[in-house]
Enzyme design. Structure first.
Site, PDB file in Angstrom:
ATOM      1  N   LEU A 152       0.868  -1.169   0.000  1.00 64.84           N
ATOM      2  CA  LEU A 152       0.000   0.000   0.000  1.00 64.84           C
ATOM      3  C   LEU A 152       0.906   1.221   0.000  1.00 64.84           C
ATOM      4  O   LEU A 152       1.965   1.212   0.645  1.00 64.84           O
ATOM      5  CB  LEU A 152      -0.909   0.036   1.239  1.00 64.84           C
ATOM      6  CG  LEU A 152      -2.041  -0.982   1.343  1.00 64.84           C
ATOM      7  CD1 LEU A 152      -2.782  -0.799   2.678  1.00 64.84           C
ATOM      8  CD2 LEU A 152      -3.018  -0.853   0.194  1.00 64.84           C
ATOM      9  N   ASP A 153       0.491   2.274  -0.705  1.00 65.91           N
ATOM     10  CA  ASP A 153       1.255   3.519  -0.662  1.00 65.91           C
ATOM     11  C   ASP A 153       1.355   4.011   0.777  1.00 65.91           C
ATOM     12  O   ASP A 153       0.466   3.756   1.600  1.00 65.91           O
ATOM     13  CB  ASP A 153       0.567   4.603  -1.498  1.00 65.91           C
ATOM     14  CG  ASP A 153       0.469   4.239  -2.966  1.00 65.91           C
ATOM     15  OD1 ASP A 153       1.265   3.397  -3.418  1.00 65.91           O
ATOM     16  OD2 ASP A 153      -0.400   4.796  -3.649  1.00 65.91           O
ATOM     17  N   ALA A 154       2.412   4.743   1.061  1.00 66.81           N
ATOM     18  CA  ALA A 154       2.597   5.272   2.416  1.00 66.81           C
ATOM     19  C   ALA A 154       1.399   6.105   2.864  1.00 66.81           C
ATOM     20  O   ALA A 154       0.981   6.032   4.027  1.00 66.81           O
ATOM     21  CB  ALA A 154       3.875   6.097   2.485  1.00 66.81           C
ATOM     22  N   THR A 191      -1.689   5.787   1.948  1.00 63.80           N
ATOM     23  CA  THR A 191      -2.935   5.021   1.947  1.00 63.80           C
ATOM     24  C   THR A 191      -3.072   4.237   3.237  1.00 63.80           C
ATOM     25  O   THR A 191      -2.100   3.655   3.736  1.00 63.80           O
ATOM     26  CB  THR A 191      -2.967   4.051   0.746  1.00 63.80           C
ATOM     27  OG1 THR A 191      -2.745   4.776  -0.455  1.00 63.80           O
ATOM     28  CG2 THR A 191      -4.297   3.327   0.656  1.00 63.80           C
ATOM     29  N   HIS A 220       0.773   3.573  -7.759  1.00 58.10           N
ATOM     30  CA  HIS A 220      -0.172   4.686  -7.615  1.00 58.10           C
ATOM     31  C   HIS A 220      -1.337   4.563  -8.609  1.00 58.10           C
ATOM     32  O   HIS A 220      -1.844   5.569  -9.114  1.00 58.10           O
ATOM     33  CB  HIS A 220       0.526   6.039  -7.829  1.00 58.10           C
ATOM     34  CG  HIS A 220       1.382   6.470  -6.684  1.00 58.10           C
ATOM     35  ND1 HIS A 220       1.941   7.732  -6.617  1.00 58.10           N
ATOM     36  CD2 HIS A 220       1.774   5.832  -5.557  1.00 58.10           C
ATOM     37  CE1 HIS A 220       2.663   7.842  -5.497  1.00 58.10           C
ATOM     38  NE2 HIS A 220       2.570   6.690  -4.849  1.00 58.10           N
TER      39      HIS A 220
END
Length: 232
Positions: A55-57, A59, A155
């Site tokens: 997961l993106d930081a 998110t 992303h």
């Protein structure tokens, strides 16, 4: 780290926004250890754990860790085959259609080569404020959407909605700074409005359907209340 699922093979946590899943590959990019989920979860579980997806930081939401190298290998194959179904909630600028699919190629982060990418979505709710945010429109409109990525590009959800002119709120890289500021300063909603709300899969060992959901949180309770009040 909030533990939301556990068995002998793997766990799921409710990842907070602002935490990286693992250390960056570029050693020149320094992240404090207390902001890396891998180290936090290892300390929590008192054993070695293995991240099986990302997961993106920025998110938040459902994040899985395997408890053995064998489990990590099995999950790695599942995610490579796109077997788990992921559901995200997001807030985007403007009114999106009631439902749709974004089938737009995206550039690979490593080489810049174009690769196929697909995200489906449905609109959950809309709101409109009688204020001009930026210079283009006299009012500010937003949609709360549920998004389903069919591929796993870097992303992906953030870039896909930006490509159709509906960037996510709070997105510092692909978003709209005027609307980000409005959400932050006027509505009190900070950070990226993207949450991995649910993951559904067939349990690799029991072969039973499994659904793991992220619990409510203050930020998304505020977002839900905002949309509900505006609807009323």
């Amino acid at each position: 780290m909030e533990l939301i699922y556990q068995d002998e093979h793997f766990i799921a946590i409710n990842k907070p926004s602002g935490y990286h899943v693992h250390p960056p590959e570029d050693s020149q990019f320094k992240i404090p250890r207390d902001k890396i989920c891998l180290y936090q979860v290892r300390n929590m579980m008192k054993k070695h754990v293995y991240p099986v997806h990302r997961l993106d930081a920025a998110t938040s939401g459902v994040l899985l860790f395997a408890l053995s190298s064998e489990a990590a290998s099995k999950f790695g194959k599942m995610f490579q085959e796109r077997a788990p179904q992921k559901t995200y909630h997001a807030v985007v600028r403007g009114y999106v259609p009631a439902e749709g699919s974004i089938d737009v190629q995206l550039e690979l982060d490593s080489t810049g080569a174009l690769v196929d990418a697909k995200t489906s979505y449905k609109r959950l709710s809309t709101i409109e404020f009688p204020v001009a945010v930026g210079k283009k429109f006299p009012t500010a409109r937003y949609s709360w959407v549920e998004a389903y990525p069919h591929t796993g590009r870097y992303h992906q959800i953030r870039r896909h909605f930006n490509r159709i002119s509906h960037p996510l709120l709070g997105d510092a890289y692909h978003g709209d700074s005027h609307h980000n500021r409005f959400f932050r300063n006027e509505l009190g909603i900070e950070g990226l409005c993207l949450k991995a709300i649910k993951m559904e899969l067939i349990h690799p060992w029991t072969l039973e359907p499994l659904k793991i959901e992220a619990p409510p949180c203050e930020k998304w309770n505020k977002i839900q209340s905002l949309f509900t009040l505006k609807q009323g």
